[in-house]
Design an enzyme around this catalytic site. Structure first.
Site, PDB file in Angstrom:
ATOM      1  N   THR A  19       0.820  -1.214   0.000  1.00  0.00           N
ATOM      2  CA  THR A  19       0.000   0.000   0.000  1.00  0.00           C
ATOM      3  C   THR A  19       0.850   1.260   0.000  1.00  0.00           C
ATOM      4  OG1 THR A  19      -1.850  -1.072   1.088  1.00  0.00           O
ATOM      5  CG2 THR A  19      -1.656   1.295   1.425  1.00  0.00           C
ATOM      6  N   SER A  61       1.862  -7.576  -0.947  1.00  0.00           N
ATOM      7  CA  SER A  61       2.758  -8.394  -0.124  1.00  0.00           C
ATOM      8  C   SER A  61       2.381  -9.870  -0.129  1.00  0.00           C
ATOM      9  CB  SER A  61       2.812  -7.866   1.296  1.00  0.00           C
ATOM     10  OG  SER A  61       1.592  -8.073   1.958  1.00  0.00           O
ATOM     11  N   THR A  93       1.650  -4.481   4.269  1.00  0.00           N
ATOM     12  CA  THR A  93       1.426  -4.853   5.667  1.00  0.00           C
ATOM     13  C   THR A  93       0.746  -6.216   5.827  1.00  0.00           C
ATOM     14  OG1 THR A  93      -0.711  -3.714   5.752  1.00  0.00           O
ATOM     15  CG2 THR A  93       1.246  -2.436   6.370  1.00  0.00           C
ATOM     16  N   ASP A  94       0.114  -6.720   4.750  1.00  0.00           N
ATOM     17  CA  ASP A  94      -0.647  -7.968   4.904  1.00  0.00           C
ATOM     18  C   ASP A  94       0.228  -9.136   5.370  1.00  0.00           C
ATOM     19  OD1 ASP A  94      -2.842  -6.565   4.029  1.00  0.00           O
ATOM     20  OD2 ASP A  94      -2.958  -7.526   2.071  1.00  0.00           O
TER      21      ASP A  94
END
Ligand code: ASP
Length: 334
Positions: A19, A61, A93-94
């Site tokens: 993101t 990710s 961030t996932d």
């Protein structure tokens, strides 16, 4: 990217996407398209460092692999050899918690700071630039030098081994439930309040791709066990079982798991999200005492996703079942 001052400490930056690197037409869904130069524009001077930049990928990710992270670790090692004091890795961030822990295991000693953002650039409250700046500051901080891989988001500093993403959208979506943050960045200063012991060394050779496949299976109420039963035919080199509570499964699964132990290491984690797998409390069939007596390896305080990363890296290093068990025990013992 050029140095801010001739004697500024050098930080190596590797970007993978997420993101933080995403953009799109106004109001439309975003895609990771931005590179390191756009992301870090003006930040080196603000942090008082110079940058060596590697723009490795522009992906969500969930597409990042352990092989990618081994390549990141190699770049970090080469930069260290040439004088970089620390590293910042930028990813989505996932899967950030797993990427950070993989780098904890694969990168050479010295600070590796992993960061990302919950909001893309250009939207109100976008958190990317602040996270990158804080990450640069931590990567160059002498106090962070022996803490292994760290995760910096929202000005908090987390140990890679305990951090997890716990909210789909909140800008404050990273937490370390077993420990809390190690510190924070306030008014541009890095304040470390807690430390974690160094991870034990990996047994065997330096781990390199391919990383053997490891299944992760989560247990829930009234689980009939057919997914775990099917694993026997899928050819994984190891399994992580995310049991309920302290590390428990329905008794119908006990013999199935015992059979899997014959094929490769089976690590037992807890789905609760905090606290260690129990070892001596529950004696019923499928309780942790029963499962450990059948050769399952307790993950300690590592959650199932961290445990899966560790098991794949350990297997790539050629670790035996006994060495895997000893490594997890050593992490938990600190
Ligand atoms: N879907 C994004 C990713 O992980 C989410 C993020 O970066 O926050 O690539």
């Amino acid at each position: 990217m050029t140095a801010t001052a001739a004697d500024a400490p050098r930080v190596v930056v590797v970007t993978l996407g997420g993101t933080i690197a995403s953009a799109g037409p106004a109001g439309a869904p975003v895609h990771p398209t931005l590179g390191a130069r756009e992301l870090f524009d003006g930040l080196a001077a603000a942090a008082g460092v110079s940058l060596e930049v590697h723009d490795l990928a522009r992906v969500p990710s969930v597409e990042v692999t352990l092989a990618d992270l081994a390549a990141v670790a190699e770049r970090i090692g080469a930069a260290r050899d040439h004088g970089a004091v620390g590293a910042v890795v930028v990813t989505g961030t996932d899967t950030l918690e797993e990427a950070a822990f993989a780098l904890d295991l694969l990168a050479p000693p010295g600070p590796v700071v992993v960061t990302g953002a919950m909001r893309p650039p250009g939207v109100p409250g976008s958190d990317g630039a602040a996270n990158l700046l804080a990450a640069l500051r931590v990567a160059a901080a002498p106090g962070a030098a022996d803490l292994g891989a760290l995760v910096v988001l929202g000005d908090q500093i987390h140990a890679a081994r305990y951090v997890r993403k716990y909210h789909t959208a909140s800008p404050a979506s990273f937490t370390s439930p077993s420990l809390g943050p190690l510190g924070e960045v306030v008014e541009g200063r890095v304040r470390l309040r807690a430390r974690v012991p160094a991870l034990p060394g990996l047994p065997g050779r330096h781990p390199e791709p391919p990383f053997p496949p490891v299944a992760l299976v989560s247990i829930s109420l009234d689980d009939d066990g057919r997914v775990v039963r099917a694993l026997g035919d899928l050819g994984h080199a190891g399994v992580v079982v995310e049991g309920v509570g302290g590390g428990h499964v329905p008794q119908v699964l006990v013999s199935v798991l015992a059979d899997l132990v014959e094929r490769g290491p089976v690590v037992l984690a807890s789905r609760t999200g905090a606290g260690p797998v129990l070892t001596s409390t529950y004696g019923y069939p499928g309780g942790e005492v029963d499962l450990l007596s059948r050769g399952l390896i307790p993950a300690g305080s590592l959650d199932a996703r961290h445990a899966r990363v560790a098991l794949r890296v350990l297997l790539a290093a050629g670790a035996s079942r006994a060495q895997v068990a000893a490594w997890f025990a050593a992490v938990e013992a600190g």
